[in-house]
Design an enzyme around this catalytic site. Structure first.
Site, mmCIF file in Angstrom:
data_model
loop_
_atom_site.group_PDB
_atom_site.id
_atom_site.type_symbol
_atom_site.label_atom_id
_atom_site.label_comp_id
_atom_site.label_asym_id
_atom_site.label_seq_id
_atom_site.Cartn_x
_atom_site.Cartn_y
_atom_site.Cartn_z
ATOM 1 N N GLN A 61 -14.141 3.531 1.182
ATOM 2 C CA GLN A 61 -13.699 2.611 0.244
ATOM 3 C C GLN A 61 -13.526 3.596 -0.587
ATOM 4 O O GLN A 61 -14.432 4.648 -1.252
ATOM 5 C CB GLN A 61 -14.470 1.265 -0.753
ATOM 6 C CG GLN A 61 -13.944 1.083 -1.908
ATOM 7 C CD GLN A 61 -15.010 0.005 -2.514
ATOM 8 O OE1 GLN A 61 -15.865 -0.017 -2.305
ATOM 9 N NE2 GLN A 61 -14.345 -0.079 -3.908
ATOM 10 N N SER A 62 -11.710 3.640 -0.750
ATOM 11 C CA SER A 62 -11.427 5.124 -1.828
ATOM 12 C C SER A 62 -11.086 4.551 -3.483
ATOM 13 O O SER A 62 -11.142 5.421 -4.190
ATOM 14 C CB SER A 62 -10.742 6.354 -1.458
ATOM 15 O OG SER A 62 -9.282 4.845 -1.173
ATOM 16 N N ASP A 120 0.879 -1.103 0.109
ATOM 17 C CA ASP A 120 0.169 -0.047 -0.008
ATOM 18 C C ASP A 120 0.868 1.471 0.146
ATOM 19 O O ASP A 120 2.004 1.385 0.686
ATOM 20 C CB ASP A 120 -0.514 -0.453 1.271
ATOM 21 C CG ASP A 120 -1.909 1.262 1.227
ATOM 22 O OD1 ASP A 120 -3.145 0.794 1.230
ATOM 23 O OD2 ASP A 120 -1.633 2.456 0.878
ATOM 24 N N HIS A 169 -10.033 -4.428 -3.582
ATOM 25 C CA HIS A 169 -8.852 -5.062 -2.996
ATOM 26 C C HIS A 169 -9.279 -5.299 -1.168
ATOM 27 O O HIS A 169 -9.861 -5.270 -0.711
ATOM 28 C CB HIS A 169 -7.586 -3.696 -2.916
ATOM 29 C CG HIS A 169 -8.862 -2.544 -2.946
ATOM 30 N ND1 HIS A 169 -9.384 -2.352 -3.163
ATOM 31 C CD2 HIS A 169 -8.879 -2.522 -1.107
ATOM 32 C CE1 HIS A 169 -9.791 -0.930 -2.361
ATOM 33 N NE2 HIS A 169 -9.438 -1.074 -1.297
ATOM 34 N N LEU A 170 -8.087 -7.112 -1.375
ATOM 35 C CA LEU A 170 -8.095 -7.262 0.287
ATOM 36 C C LEU A 170 -7.156 -5.936 0.664
ATOM 37 O O LEU A 170 -5.506 -7.135 0.776
ATOM 38 C CB LEU A 170 -8.505 -8.267 -0.020
ATOM 39 C CG LEU A 170 -7.933 -9.459 1.416
ATOM 40 C CD1 LEU A 170 -9.561 -9.678 1.844
ATOM 41 C CD2 LEU A 170 -8.439 -11.061 1.001
ATOM 42 N N HIS A 171 -7.047 -5.635 2.413
ATOM 43 C CA HIS A 171 -5.691 -5.120 2.708
ATOM 44 C C HIS A 171 -5.683 -6.509 3.577
ATOM 45 O O HIS A 171 -6.262 -6.979 4.016
ATOM 46 C CB HIS A 171 -6.512 -4.116 3.833
ATOM 47 C CG HIS A 171 -7.565 -2.767 3.124
ATOM 48 N ND1 HIS A 171 -6.496 -1.990 2.577
ATOM 49 C CD2 HIS A 171 -8.477 -2.665 2.737
ATOM 50 C CE1 HIS A 171 -7.126 -0.632 1.871
ATOM 51 N NE2 HIS A 171 -8.235 -0.854 2.236
#
Ligand code: 5GP
Ligand code: ZN
Length: 113
Positions: free
Chosen positions: A93-94, A29, A99-101
């Site tokens: 959510q941006s 990230d 996407h899996l953090h």
């Protein structure tokens, strides 16, 4: 296609990719919220978790397998880690490509903010 995560998957913009296979890419990230903060994305564009359908079940399961691989690689598997997907505005959510953090390397708070 103007989706930033499709561009990362297609190598059109750079990212620190730490894992890749036929269906997924995992990368660091840009703005990490923990000592380990990796995002796992499907190469297929899916906008939000609400757009996950039956035909994606294997893909989503596979993303969790990749999360396990990443956690072991980063040596946070035994200590513990958090996997999460935000959906839409109030969850924060941006980027509208799921996407899996994978977060770890510190104690995670609960409830989350
Ligand atoms: P969300 O808020 O949608 O759940 O998470 C989006 C995440 O993507 C954020 O943690 C943000 O730091 C990360 N991010 C946004 N743009 C980029 C980018 O261009 N490269 C990388 N590596 N991460 C990004
Ligand atoms: Zn996309």
């Amino acid at each position: 296609m103007s989706c930033i995560f499709c561009k990362i998957a297609n190598k059109e913009i750079p990212a620190k990719i730490i894992y890749e296979d036929e269906h997924t890419v995992a990368f660091e990230d840009l703005n990490p919220q923990a000592p380990v903060h990796v995002l796992i994305i499907p190469k297929k564009h899916i906008s939000t978790p609400l757009d996950i359908h039956t035909e994606d079940n294997a893909l989503i399961g596979h993303m969790y397998q990749v999360a396990n691989t990443v956690a072991k690689e980063k040596q946070i598997d035994k200590r513990g880690f958090r996997t999460l997907m935000n959906c839409n505005k109030e969850a924060g959510q941006s980027v509208f490509h799921i996407h899996l953090h994978v977060l770890g390397g510190r104690v995670m708070m609960w409830p989350p903010g």
